[in-house]
Scaffold this active site. Structure first.
Site, short mmCIF file in Angstrom:
data_model
loop_
_atom_site.label_atom_id
_atom_site.label_comp_id
_atom_site.label_asym_id
_atom_site.label_seq_id
_atom_site.Cartn_x
_atom_site.Cartn_y
_atom_site.Cartn_z
N CYS A 118 0.48 -1.40 -0.11
CA CYS A 118 0.01 -0.02 0.08
C CYS A 118 0.81 1.37 0.08
CB CYS A 118 -1.40 -0.69 1.47
SG CYS A 118 -1.90 1.47 1.35
N CYS A 171 -10.15 -10.72 21.80
CA CYS A 171 -9.78 -9.64 20.32
C CYS A 171 -8.63 -8.74 21.54
CB CYS A 171 -10.57 -8.43 20.14
SG CYS A 171 -11.38 -7.44 21.26
#
Length: 419
Positions: free
Chosen positions: A76, A376
């Site tokens: 990216c 998480c």
């Protein structure tokens, strides 16, 4: 003392580049190296590399002298600025190794013996993310739309994101010329729906009628517009959830990676081993990500969730798919004392804060024979696992789900059974 002398002293004291070998991963995806008696954690460095670093605060990577086999060119073009990704310079294999290593280190810190091997659940690292929140700024008369720069409030202006699905990136490109014509939008929510892209504009001031018409005319978009928490446009958003469509509102919890979520659901179902006659408590049940497939397997499921609105939407979806096998209840799950004697199996899927109060209660609930914990956050997971193990549970299974490739974040699934 002359200014010339002060300047000379300042230059002499500036740190000089140091060559060192990167010894290990740091917890935040940086490389650990030793300079004398000091440990430095350097962003962008990878274990087994020889690097040149500046021992400043924070340390700075100057040059990679001998690269690791796990190094790649960031795919990216915004990676050096954008704070969304921390690991784009690392191959997918190297990213998984880092995440598995970090999880293992955390769990070994529990002083537990005979931990099972970590199973890795992974998929593509590109175009995986089906939802995003973008910030918008018009500072200095220039439009910026994107994510925040690392450790900064500055917005990195983007035309696309490597992690987002193609439909979301197409909407980003279509939005930019419309956003440049006004100054009312502060944030944007995007969500891949079943048959469109959900677009939510949060306003700081009213839009002119022709401006609103332009946003509503975007092809393949389901538009929502809000200002001061009031809906000005509220097109329904429907998203698939284990075979049924659920009404979704911005702010609801929904896993970002569709493929990894499917693998997680599969693993949770296997480890919960649900069957006819099981009574299951699903804590932090959200929109029914796990409770719906468990009910389809024949279990009687009670979903507990802190959001009244999400309970309502999950209940409406359950009525269309699982009839009376699921009941959802709105409960404060961070302190409420619950009656757990009615359940023989429990699923936990808490936010980053974890589920300390629930684990303390579960450790005393003798009839609960099986717990699957989806986490998480490894810090809160480690704390909660200590509580459950001290309460008589044994860790039987570990899986790491790479929910967020190119970032340091992941999901962990743990199977615990009562000894």
């Amino acid at each position: 003392m002359s200014n010339r002398w002060r300047s000379s002293i300042s230059r002499d004291r500036e740190p000089k580049p140091i060559e060192a070998e990167v010894l290990a991963w740091g917890d935040h995806g940086d490389g650990e190296l030793h300079v004398g008696s000091k440990r430095l954690f350097v962003a962008g460095a990878i274990p087994d590399e020889l690097v040149s670093v500046l021992a400043s605060k924070p340390p700075k990577l100057i040059k990679v002298l001998t690269p690791s086999d796990d190094r790649r060119k960031s795919p990216c073009r915004y990676a050096s600025e954008c704070g969304g990704c921390q690991l784009q310079h690392v191959t997918p294999r190297g990213q998984l190794n880092f995440k598995a290593d970090r999880l293992t280190r955390f769990l070994h810190g529990l002083a537990l013996d005979n931990l099972p091997e970590v199973e890795l659940l992974s998929a593509e690292d590109r175009g995986y993310r089906r939802r995003a929140r973008l910030s918008v700024s018009y500072r200095g008369g220039k439009l910026r739309m994107g994510f925040r720069q690392a450790k900064s409030n500055r917005i990195v202006d983007i035309d696309s994101c490597y992690n987002l699905t193609d439909p979301l990136n197409q909407v980003i490109k279509a939005l930019k010329p419309l956003l440049a014509q006004q100054r009312a939008v502060s944030h944007i929510d995007l969500l891949q729906l079943d048959h469109a892209v959900g677009l939510h504009l949060r306003l700081t001031e009213p839009l002119q009628e022709q401006q609103l018409d332009a946003f509503q005319s975007l092809p393949g978009v389901a538009l929502k517009v809000s200002r001061d928490e009031a809906w000005l446009v509220d097109t329904p958003w429907l998203v698939s959830n284990n075979g049924s469509s659920v009404a979704y509102q911005p702010g609801d919890f929904l896993q970002a990676n569709t493929k990894i979520n499917a693998l997680m659901v599969e693993r949770v179902l296997e480890w919960m081993a649900v069957d006819e006659g099981d009574s299951v408590a699903d804590f932090f049940s959200g929109l029914g990500n796990f409770s719906v497939p468990m009910a389809v397997k024949g279990a009687a499921v009670v979903g507990f969730e802190g959001s009244d609105a999400m309970v309502k939407r999950a209940s409406e979806a359950a009525e269309r798919s699982t009839a009376s096998r699921i009941v959802y209840r709105s409960v404060d799950l961070f302190g409420t004392q619950l009656v757990l004697e009615n359940y023989n199996k429990v699923l936990l899927d808490p936010p980053r804060a974890g589920a300390q109060s629930l684990c303390e209660q579960l450790s005393k609930a003798a009839k609960v024979e099986r717990v699957v914990y989806v986490s998480c956050d490894t810090n809160s997971l480690a704390r909660d696992l200590k509580i459950l193990v001290a309460g008589g549970f044994n860790i039987e299974g570990l899986a790491l789900a790479d929910m967020f490739p190119n970032t340091i974040h992941s999901e962990t699934i743990v199977l615990l059974t009562r000894v």
